[in-house]
Scaffold this active site. Structure first.
Site, short mmCIF file in Angstrom:
data_model
loop_
_atom_site.label_atom_id
_atom_site.label_comp_id
_atom_site.label_asym_id
_atom_site.label_seq_id
_atom_site.Cartn_x
_atom_site.Cartn_y
_atom_site.Cartn_z
N SER A 84 0.80 -1.23 0.00
CA SER A 84 0.00 0.00 0.00
C SER A 84 0.83 1.27 0.00
CB SER A 84 -0.95 0.01 1.20
OG SER A 84 -0.23 0.01 2.41
N LYS A 86 -5.82 3.46 9.08
CA LYS A 86 -4.97 4.44 8.41
C LYS A 86 -5.54 5.85 8.52
CE LYS A 86 -3.05 1.08 5.17
NZ LYS A 86 -2.93 0.62 3.77
#
Length: 810
Positions: A679, A722
């Site tokens: 990611s 996140k």
């Protein structure tokens, strides 16, 4: 043989595991060729030979270094020479040590010097001799290893050297211990060491006698008790008094008759009871049968608790015990509603997956309370033996049922809430795979006939509500995952932790530490600072520990000062007085926009974090260096990002072969912490573009997404964690993949209000939004026309398909 004043040269006879003492006669069979030659040479002269033990008994042809230095000068008696060996008796004459060694083609020869008998006339030696004779006499009385003639001979000898050597040769010792005695040259020390060995052997013999007498006494006692018990039974039978064994049989018959159980179990109980009647009540087999019957009769076969079906009450209990988790509670209530409307329906097995401390186990307890079922928990952490699940067969000594059946007896009902905790922590070894045994237990189509190895009966587990917990999915086998419905419990955001601490943790710890809200107050600021600076977790366990630490210090202070009526207020300013300096540093933004530094978002078990990804361009030869303790997947993302940047180099105004004259170094700080995952791809690419174009990246913008070689941005996981990290770090704008737009519905409103979330499909959009420029033209200096973008998944249905073509048949 040649002789000097005291030195003697004689043939050598090396021995294996044999030590010959002076005045000791030992029979030998000599088979090695050099030894045979040495014996023949000794017989031709005066029959004297030097016997010495080898250091290593496996050596076939010993050299000088393979021999002990001390041995015995011996005489050969009654030799019988055969074709390939010699049978003989060797009689020790005197102890000696080797001075020199010489070997010819036929045998070995040594020059030796006799030792011992240097202080034979001293009073100390005489006293030692008398003690030796007395101790040896006691030794021979307790053992049959020594002939009476030897005892009489020793008692009649005056020479202490002869007494010591004769006794040493007749004590039970290992060859190594005998050789250790042989090495002692001083006569007084020699006799003292023999005395110590003699006393040690006498003590061992006495101990053996005591153990033998004790065992004999216990055996006689057991036989006596058995005989008296049989007599008592006979007397009771004659007098018509009750027979305990018969009473026990009658009680078992009554329990079997009244117990509700399956036909198979009832039949098995009757058969085992019939066998028990024919056994002796004192036999081991009778005890095994009794234990087996007790297990069957103590299990809840058809014992059910009344289930609650009030969904509103269940919702109140879940809200009372857990803060937040709205979607999780909604799914649980749906599950309970289906169970209430269709009790016979075979619903899924719930599996709560989430980091430690988020409330997985307590959720299962709340479900048990809400449904009115009993609760039983079985931890699977470290379980590696299949028998722990399915039990051992009765053929094994001390066999028991597995943990499933044991827990069912503990639950006391046939429909409890059964929690398998830490299902991802199981392992396997040569004893079997416990996860394979769980497949039958957790499969609604099979668990109505669960068969435990010990019981060897079908037990119905279909009415049990099974719930499992795990920290990650990685440790759960795929076949087991297929039988579970996964419910993910993400970490709590800071606001949720604050509310949990205020409503649950602080009242709980106040009561546990003997305090009241009137005596101790923790402000919101103190709790928020505790969460940020003293804990780093997804759950709330460490928060509770830190609160407990504060309250213990407050309790100690109250007792030391006697200020019981004074209120203690814990604020953010005095928190370090109780907990010390802050343990964790907050993730902070850069002070200004920087070239080559982009902010990424990472998932962690502690609830997510931000990563500053740095890129530096150096003079070199096209080398790409990646540092920061990165995993293979993250290194591959860096390579993919670099390849993508090279494909758009002309659009960025870079020379075609720009990469041949530079080295690129990508670094992710906090190098001691392992990092992995795809990611960070778009963040690495943005950092590279910034470093190559010398355009800074916005300091208050963060991003996450996987990159492809064509510049597409692929979806990622852990979005909530996140975004939580971005909010904590005071990020203003976040770029996330367009395919993650569906996940925004699960993000709490407080996070969505705090962040400007933008969706991106390709790297063009990422670069234009992330770099600090007035217009995109300043980025795409070499681009003359807009690039053709690949269609998204939602646009594929608009692409016309080519007309079908006909093909001739074969």
């Amino acid at each position: 043989m040649t002789t000097g004043t005291e030195k003697i040269r004689v043939p050598l006879l090396p021995l294996r595991d044999i030590v010959v003492f002076p005045y000791q006669t030992t029979p030998l069979i000599v088979g090695r060729q050099k030894s045979v030659n040495a014996v023949k040479e000794a017989i031709r002269n005066n029959s004297m030979i030097f016997t010495v033990m080898q250091k290593d008994q496996k050596v076939e042809d010993p050299s000088e270094n393979d021999l002990q230095r001390s041995g015995t000068l011996s005489s050969i008696e009654h030799p019988i020479i055969e074709s390939d060996s010699i049978k003989l008796l060797v009689k020790g004459v005197r102890r000696a040590r080797i001075l020199s060694y010489r070997e010819n083609e036929l045998y070995g020869e040594v020059e030796v010097e006799p030792v011992g008998d240097t202080t034979a006339g001293s009073p100390e030696i005489e006293a030692l001799k008398r003690q030796l004779v007395s101790a040896f006499t006691d030794y021979t009385k307790n053992t049959n290893l020594v002939a009476p003639e030897i005892v009489s001979y020793i008692a009649s000898v005056d020479n202490p050297e002869i007494v010591a050597n004769t006794i040493a040769g007749n004590i039970k010792m290992k060859a190594e211990d005998k050789q250790a005695l042989m090495e002692i040259e001083d006569l007084e020390q020699y006799m003292t060491r023999i005395m110590e060995r003699l006393f040690g052997e006498i003590e061992i013999i006495d101990l053996e006698k005591r153990i033998k007498a004790q065992v004999k006494k216990q055996t006689e006692k057991a036989q006596k008790e058995y005989y008296l018990n049989e007599q008592m039974r006979a007397i009771q039978k004659e007098l018509g008094e009750k027979d305990e064994f018969k009473t026990e049989i009658r009680e078992l018959e009554e329990r079997i008759r009244k117990k509700k159980m399956s036909d198979e179990a009832a039949k098995r109980c009757k058969g085992e009871l019939k066998k028990l009647k024919m056994m002796s009540p004192m036999s081991a087999e009778a005890a095994v049968v009794r234990g087996y019957l007790e297990w069957i009769l103590s299990l809840p076969w058809y014992d059910y608790t009344d289930e609650k079906k009030d969904i509103n009450e269940a919702k109140k209990i879940l809200d009372r015990d857990h803060y937040g988790l709205v979607q999780i509670k909604e799914r649980i209530l749906e599950f309970l509603a289906v169970k209430a409307l269709s009790p016979e329906a075979k619903g899924p097995i719930l599996c709560f997956v989430g980091p430690p401390g988020v409330g997985k186990t307590s959720l299962a307890k709340s479900i048990a309370e809400a449904t009115g079922r009993n609760f039983v928990r079985q931890s699977l952490g470290g379980v590696r033996d299949e028998a722990e699940i399915r039990g051992h067969r009765r053929t094994y000594v001390s066999a028991l049922p597995g943990k499933i059946i044991q827990s069912m007896r503990k639950a006391g009902s046939s429909n409890p809430v059964f929690l398998f905790d830490e299902i991802d922590k199981m392992s396997m070894d040569f004893r079997g795979d416990p996860s394979a045994a769980l497949l039958e237990v957790l499969d609604p189509e099979q668990n109505h006939v669960f068969n435990d190895h010990y019981l060897d009966l079908d037990y119905d587990l279909s009415k049990v509500m099974f719930i499992t917990t795990a920290n990650t999915m990685a440790g759960i086998p795929p076949a087991l995952i297929d039988r579970l419905e996964i419910i993910r419990l993400p970490g709590y955001i800071e606001v949720e932790k604050l509310n949990i601490a205020q409503k649950f943790l602080i009242p709980k710890q106040l009561a546990a530490n003997g305090l009241t809200p009137e005596k101790v107050v923790m402000t919101k600021g103190a709790i928020a600072q505790l969460i940020r600076d003293y804990t780093r977790e997804a759950g709330v366990r460490n928060i509770e520990r830190e609160i407990a630490t504060i309250l213990r210090k407050v309790a100690k202070h109250i007792l030391e000062t006697g200020e019981k009526r004074k209120k203690t207020v814990i604020t953010a300013s005095n928190l370090d007085k109780y907990l010390g300096i802050a343990r964790f540093k907050r993730s902070e933004l850069e002070e200004r926009d920087l070239v080559g530094v982009a902010t990424g978002l990472a998932w962690t078990e502690a609830g997510g974090d931000i990563l500053a990804i740095e890129s530096a361009v150096l003079h070199g030869k096209g080398k790409l260096t990646v540092t920061g303790k990165l995993g293979d997947t993250m290194k591959e993302s860096a390579s993919a990002a670099m390849s993508y940047v090279r494909t758009i180099s002309s659009d960025l105004g870079l020379k075609k072969e720009f990469y041949r004259k530079i080295d690129v170094h990508i670094h992710i700080p906090e190098g001691a912490i392992p990092k992995d995952g795809p990611s960070a791809g778009i963040t690495i690419a943005t950092s590279l573009v910034s470093a190559l174009t010398r355009i800074p990246v916005k300091r208050d913008l963060a991003m996450t997404g996987e990159i492809t070689l064509r510049g597409r941005v692929l979806p990622i996981g852990g979005l909530k964690e996140k975004l939580m990290a971005a909010m904590r770090a005071q990020i203003q704008e976040v770029l996330i993949p367009k395919d993650n737009e569906k996940d925004i519905a699960e993000i709490p409103d407080i996070i969505k209000k705090a962040l400007s979330i933008e969706f991106v499909e390709n790297m063009d959009q990422v670069i234009e939004k992330a770099l600090r420029v007035d217009t995109p033209d300043k980025i795409w200096k070499g681009r003359t026309e807009k690039p053709v973008q690949l269609p998204g998944v939602d646009q594929l249905h608009n692409i016309p398909l080519p007309p079908a073509q006909s093909h001739p048949s074969n």
